[in-house]
Motif scaffolding. Structure first.
Motif, PDB file in Angstrom:
ATOM      1  N   ASN A  19       0.811  -1.222   0.000  1.00 19.36           N
ATOM      2  CA  ASN A  19       0.000   0.000   0.000  1.00 19.36           C
ATOM      3  C   ASN A  19       0.846   1.274   0.000  1.00 19.36           C
ATOM      4  O   ASN A  19       0.432   2.306   0.544  1.00 19.36           O
ATOM      5  CB  ASN A  19      -0.973  -0.010   1.190  1.00 19.36           C
ATOM      6  N   ALA A  20       2.021   1.184  -0.626  1.00 18.81           N
ATOM      7  CA  ALA A  20       2.864   2.376  -0.764  1.00 18.81           C
ATOM      8  C   ALA A  20       2.132   3.439  -1.580  1.00 18.81           C
ATOM      9  O   ALA A  20       1.332   3.122  -2.471  1.00 18.81           O
ATOM     10  CB  ALA A  20       4.183   2.008  -1.438  1.00 18.81           C
ATOM     11  N   MET A  21       2.397   4.703  -1.283  1.00 20.87           N
ATOM     12  CA  MET A  21       1.618   5.804  -1.825  1.00 20.87           C
ATOM     13  C   MET A  21       2.342   6.535  -2.950  1.00 20.87           C
ATOM     14  O   MET A  21       3.559   6.647  -2.970  1.00 20.87           O
ATOM     15  CB  MET A  21       1.286   6.807  -0.718  1.00 20.87           C
ATOM     16  N   THR A  22       1.532   7.062  -3.866  1.00 25.29           N
ATOM     17  CA  THR A  22       1.995   7.932  -4.941  1.00 25.29           C
ATOM     18  C   THR A  22       1.081   9.156  -4.958  1.00 25.29           C
ATOM     19  O   THR A  22       0.030   9.167  -4.304  1.00 25.29           O
ATOM     20  CB  THR A  22       1.908   7.221  -6.300  1.00 25.29           C
ATOM     21  N   PRO A  23       1.428  10.190  -5.717  1.00 25.15           N
ATOM     22  CA  PRO A  23       0.485  11.309  -5.867  1.00 25.15           C
ATOM     23  C   PRO A  23      -0.891  10.879  -6.354  1.00 25.15           C
ATOM     24  O   PRO A  23      -1.894  11.489  -5.980  1.00 25.15           O
ATOM     25  CB  PRO A  23       1.203  12.209  -6.881  1.00 25.15           C
ATOM     26  N   SER A  24      -0.960   9.817  -7.142  1.00 22.56           N
ATOM     27  CA  SER A  24      -2.256   9.308  -7.583  1.00 22.56           C
ATOM     28  C   SER A  24      -3.083   8.820  -6.386  1.00 22.56           C
ATOM     29  O   SER A  24      -4.296   9.040  -6.321  1.00 22.56           O
ATOM     30  CB  SER A  24      -2.071   8.162  -8.582  1.00 22.56           C
ATOM     31  N   THR A  25      -2.418   8.152  -5.436  1.00 23.63           N
ATOM     32  CA  THR A  25      -3.108   7.734  -4.215  1.00 23.63           C
ATOM     33  C   THR A  25      -3.702   8.930  -3.508  1.00 23.63           C
ATOM     34  O   THR A  25      -4.864   8.907  -3.073  1.00 23.63           O
ATOM     35  CB  THR A  25      -2.129   7.033  -3.257  1.00 23.63           C
ATOM     36  N   TRP A  26      -2.929   9.995  -3.385  1.00 23.10           N
ATOM     37  CA  TRP A  26      -3.386  11.185  -2.666  1.00 23.10           C
ATOM     38  C   TRP A  26      -4.535  11.857  -3.412  1.00 23.10           C
ATOM     39  O   TRP A  26      -5.471  12.358  -2.786  1.00 23.10           O
ATOM     40  CB  TRP A  26      -2.224  12.151  -2.465  1.00 23.10           C
ATOM     41  N   TRP A  27      -4.468  11.840  -4.736  1.00 22.69           N
ATOM     42  CA  TRP A  27      -5.553  12.430  -5.521  1.00 22.69           C
ATOM     43  C   TRP A  27      -6.849  11.654  -5.269  1.00 22.69           C
ATOM     44  O   TRP A  27      -7.903  12.256  -5.065  1.00 22.69           O
ATOM     45  CB  TRP A  27      -5.193  12.408  -7.004  1.00 22.69           C
ATOM     46  N   HIS A  28      -6.762  10.331  -5.251  1.00 21.32           N
ATOM     47  CA  HIS A  28      -7.962   9.514  -5.026  1.00 21.32           C
ATOM     48  C   HIS A  28      -8.514   9.721  -3.616  1.00 21.32           C
ATOM     49  O   HIS A  28      -9.739   9.806  -3.425  1.00 21.32           O
ATOM     50  CB  HIS A  28      -7.656   8.037  -5.267  1.00 21.32           C
ATOM     51  N   LEU A  29      -7.635   9.810  -2.629  1.00 25.43           N
ATOM     52  CA  LEU A  29      -8.099  10.034  -1.260  1.00 25.43           C
ATOM     53  C   LEU A  29      -8.771  11.394  -1.126  1.00 25.43           C
ATOM     54  O   LEU A  29      -9.790  11.528  -0.435  1.00 25.43           O
ATOM     55  CB  LEU A  29      -6.925   9.922  -0.281  1.00 25.43           C
ATOM     56  N   ALA A  30      -8.205  12.411  -1.759  1.00 21.34           N
ATOM     57  CA  ALA A  30      -8.829  13.737  -1.731  1.00 21.34           C
ATOM     58  C   ALA A  30     -10.194  13.709  -2.395  1.00 21.34           C
ATOM     59  O   ALA A  30     -11.155  14.327  -1.910  1.00 21.34           O
ATOM     60  CB  ALA A  30      -7.913  14.762  -2.405  1.00 21.34           C
ATOM     61  N   GLU A  31     -10.303  12.987  -3.503  1.00 18.76           N
ATOM     62  CA  GLU A  31     -11.586  12.866  -4.196  1.00 18.76           C
ATOM     63  C   GLU A  31     -12.633  12.187  -3.310  1.00 18.76           C
ATOM     64  O   GLU A  31     -13.800  12.579  -3.307  1.00 18.76           O
ATOM     65  CB  GLU A  31     -11.407  12.060  -5.489  1.00 18.76           C
ATOM     66  N   ILE A  32     -12.220  11.181  -2.565  1.00 18.35           N
ATOM     67  CA  ILE A  32     -13.149  10.509  -1.659  1.00 18.35           C
ATOM     68  C   ILE A  32     -13.684  11.503  -0.635  1.00 18.35           C
ATOM     69  O   ILE A  32     -14.884  11.548  -0.346  1.00 18.35           O
ATOM     70  CB  ILE A  32     -12.460   9.315  -0.963  1.00 18.35           C
ATOM     71  N   GLY A  33     -12.792  12.321  -0.082  1.00 20.60           N
ATOM     72  CA  GLY A  33     -13.228  13.314   0.892  1.00 20.60           C
ATOM     73  C   GLY A  33     -14.223  14.297   0.308  1.00 20.60           C
ATOM     74  O   GLY A  33     -15.223  14.637   0.956  1.00 20.60           O
ATOM     75  N   ARG A  34     -13.977  14.732  -0.919  1.00 18.43           N
ATOM     76  CA  ARG A  34     -14.893  15.693  -1.555  1.00 18.43           C
ATOM     77  C   ARG A  34     -16.236  15.058  -1.898  1.00 18.43           C
ATOM     78  O   ARG A  34     -17.258  15.740  -1.934  1.00 18.43           O
ATOM     79  CB  ARG A  34     -14.243  16.266  -2.823  1.00 18.43           C
ATOM     80  N   ALA A  35     -16.241  13.753  -2.155  1.00 21.53           N
ATOM     81  CA  ALA A  35     -17.449  13.081  -2.632  1.00 21.53           C
ATOM     82  C   ALA A  35     -18.292  12.467  -1.514  1.00 21.53           C
ATOM     83  O   ALA A  35     -19.360  11.915  -1.795  1.00 21.53           O
ATOM     84  CB  ALA A  35     -17.074  11.984  -3.633  1.00 21.53           C
ATOM     85  N   LEU A  36     -17.836  12.546  -0.264  1.00 18.80           N
ATOM     86  CA  LEU A  36     -18.584  11.915   0.818  1.00 18.80           C
ATOM     87  C   LEU A  36     -19.995  12.490   0.918  1.00 18.80           C
ATOM     88  O   LEU A  36     -20.176  13.710   0.994  1.00 18.80           O
ATOM     89  CB  LEU A  36     -17.882  12.139   2.154  1.00 18.80           C
ATOM     90  N   PRO A  37     -21.018  11.654   0.948  1.00 17.14           N
ATOM     91  CA  PRO A  37     -22.382  12.163   1.133  1.00 17.14           C
ATOM     92  C   PRO A  37     -22.544  12.795   2.509  1.00 17.14           C
ATOM     93  O   PRO A  37     -21.876  12.402   3.473  1.00 17.14           O
ATOM     94  CB  PRO A  37     -23.249  10.895   1.011  1.00 17.14           C
ATOM     95  N   GLY A  38     -23.442  13.749   2.612  1.00 20.26           N
ATOM     96  CA  GLY A  38     -23.678  14.404   3.878  1.00 20.26           C
ATOM     97  C   GLY A  38     -24.256  13.496   4.935  1.00 20.26           C
ATOM     98  O   GLY A  38     -24.248  13.837   6.127  1.00 20.26           O
ATOM     99  N   THR A  39     -24.767  12.344   4.524  1.00 19.69           N
ATOM    100  CA  THR A  39     -25.326  11.395   5.486  1.00 19.69           C
ATOM    101  C   THR A  39     -24.259  10.622   6.247  1.00 19.69           C
ATOM    102  O   THR A  39     -24.559   9.989   7.264  1.00 19.69           O
ATOM    103  CB  THR A  39     -26.232  10.387   4.764  1.00 19.69           C
ATOM    104  N   VAL A  40     -23.027  10.660   5.765  1.00 15.60           N
ATOM    105  CA  VAL A  40     -21.941   9.913   6.416  1.00 15.60           C
ATOM    106  C   VAL A  40     -21.515  10.625   7.685  1.00 15.60           C
ATOM    107  O   VAL A  40     -21.223  11.817   7.682  1.00 15.60           O
ATOM    108  CB  VAL A  40     -20.743   9.741   5.461  1.00 15.60           C
ATOM    109  N   ARG A  41     -21.465   9.883   8.779  1.00 10.78           N
ATOM    110  CA  ARG A  41     -21.041  10.432  10.064  1.00 10.78           C
ATOM    111  C   ARG A  41     -19.688   9.919  10.505  1.00 10.78           C
ATOM    112  O   ARG A  41     -19.013  10.561  11.308  1.00 10.78           O
ATOM    113  CB  ARG A  41     -22.051  10.068  11.142  1.00 10.78           C
ATOM    114  N   ALA A  42     -19.301   8.738  10.024  1.00 11.70           N
ATOM    115  CA  ALA A  42     -18.045   8.131  10.467  1.00 11.70           C
ATOM    116  C   ALA A  42     -17.341   7.509   9.272  1.00 11.70           C
ATOM    117  O   ALA A  42     -17.980   7.008   8.337  1.00 11.70           O
ATOM    118  CB  ALA A  42     -18.298   7.075  11.537  1.00 11.70           C
ATOM    119  N   VAL A  43     -16.012   7.522   9.317  1.00 12.25           N
ATOM    120  CA  VAL A  43     -15.201   6.920   8.262  1.00 12.25           C
ATOM    121  C   VAL A  43     -14.190   5.986   8.909  1.00 12.25           C
ATOM    122  O   VAL A  43     -13.457   6.381   9.830  1.00 12.25           O
ATOM    123  CB  VAL A  43     -14.460   7.979   7.424  1.00 12.25           C
TER     124      VAL A  43
END
Length: 246
Positions: A19-43
């Motif tokens: 699970n070593a990281m690249t900038p692509s990993t960080w881009w995907h993680l950032a996208e997940i944060g932006r796309a989280l539905p407002g109904t989500v309370r915990a991650v």
């Protein structure tokens, strides 16, 4: 990302590369944060394979196929552009601290460098008995730059945080729990199930009360005692009025 009602589960799923990281990993993680539905309370953040995250992928340091750029290419960029690039990387590590979310990392095996900082980005960390943390950036002549130094200092204090970063040494699960890096140590085979149960227990709390409580805890370090008491009073009045329908 998997959604199950109020719970989102984010999985690092490159076990063949630990699970070593690249900038692509960080881009995907950032996208997940932006796309989280407002109904989500915990991650819940977890990883496949024997290691949570081995840190930076070698390609980020020495280049990969098709002439992929490396971190050293930032040396030829202007100061502002270079810092903006790093700021974009940091977005993958910042959204976990949002006051409307409770975030928990389930860490097994190695959590190195960027992986250590990703675990630190979460509110809480549950670790397996074989978990080992290390902030190895200094061995590469670099500094931790993905938002990890602030939560590390908050958890263990400045002197121990400096020692951890300056030596790059390993911290095992027992020490992680004793110094406050880990909330709980769990047998290796039970980590995945126990982490989900733990997060669902957190979801039993009143949503708005939990948001207010997280904000109080997050802000405590920058407030003096009297300011913290004032923040508590203001938060409690808001809760009482909400409960009274006012």
């Amino acid at each position: 990302m998997r959604l199950d009602g109020e719970l989102a589960t984010v999985v690092l799923d490159k076990p063949e590369r630990r699970n070593a990281m690249t900038p692509s990993t960080w881009w995907h993680l950032a996208e997940i944060g932006r796309a989280l539905p407002g109904t989500v309370r915990a991650v819940l953040l977890r990883a496949e394979g024997p290691s949570f995250c081995a840190g930076l992928d070698r390609s980020v340091l020495i280049g990969g196929e098709n002439g992929a750029k490396t971190l050293l290419d930032l040396a030829s960029a202007g100061q502002t552009d270079a810092e903006m690039t790093i700021e974009a990387f940091q977005e993958a590590f910042t959204w976990w601290r949002r006051p409307d979310l409770i975030t928990v990392a389930a860490v097994q095996g190695h959590a190195v460098g960027a992986g250590f900082q990703l675990a630190l980005a979460c509110d809480m960390r549950l670790v397996s008995e074989d978990a080992r943390f290390a902030m190895r950036e200094i061995t590469l002549g670099l500094v931790p730059d993905l938002g990890g130094t602030k939560p590390l200092v908050d958890l263990v204090g400045p002197a121990r945080a400096l020692e951890i970063c300056a030596t790059g040494r390993w911290i095992d699960a027992t020490e992680a729990q004793s110094v406050g890096l880990a909330n709980k140590v769990i047998p290796n085979d039970d980590l995945a199930m126990d982490a989900e149960v733990f997060v669902r227990e957190l979801l039993a709390a009143d949503r708005d009360a939990l948001i207010e409580t997280k904000a109080l805890v997050q802000g405590a370090a920058r407030r003096d005692y009297d300011d913290q008491r004032a923040a508590e009073r203001a938060a409690q009045v808001r809760r009482i009025r909400a409960l009274a329908g006012r």
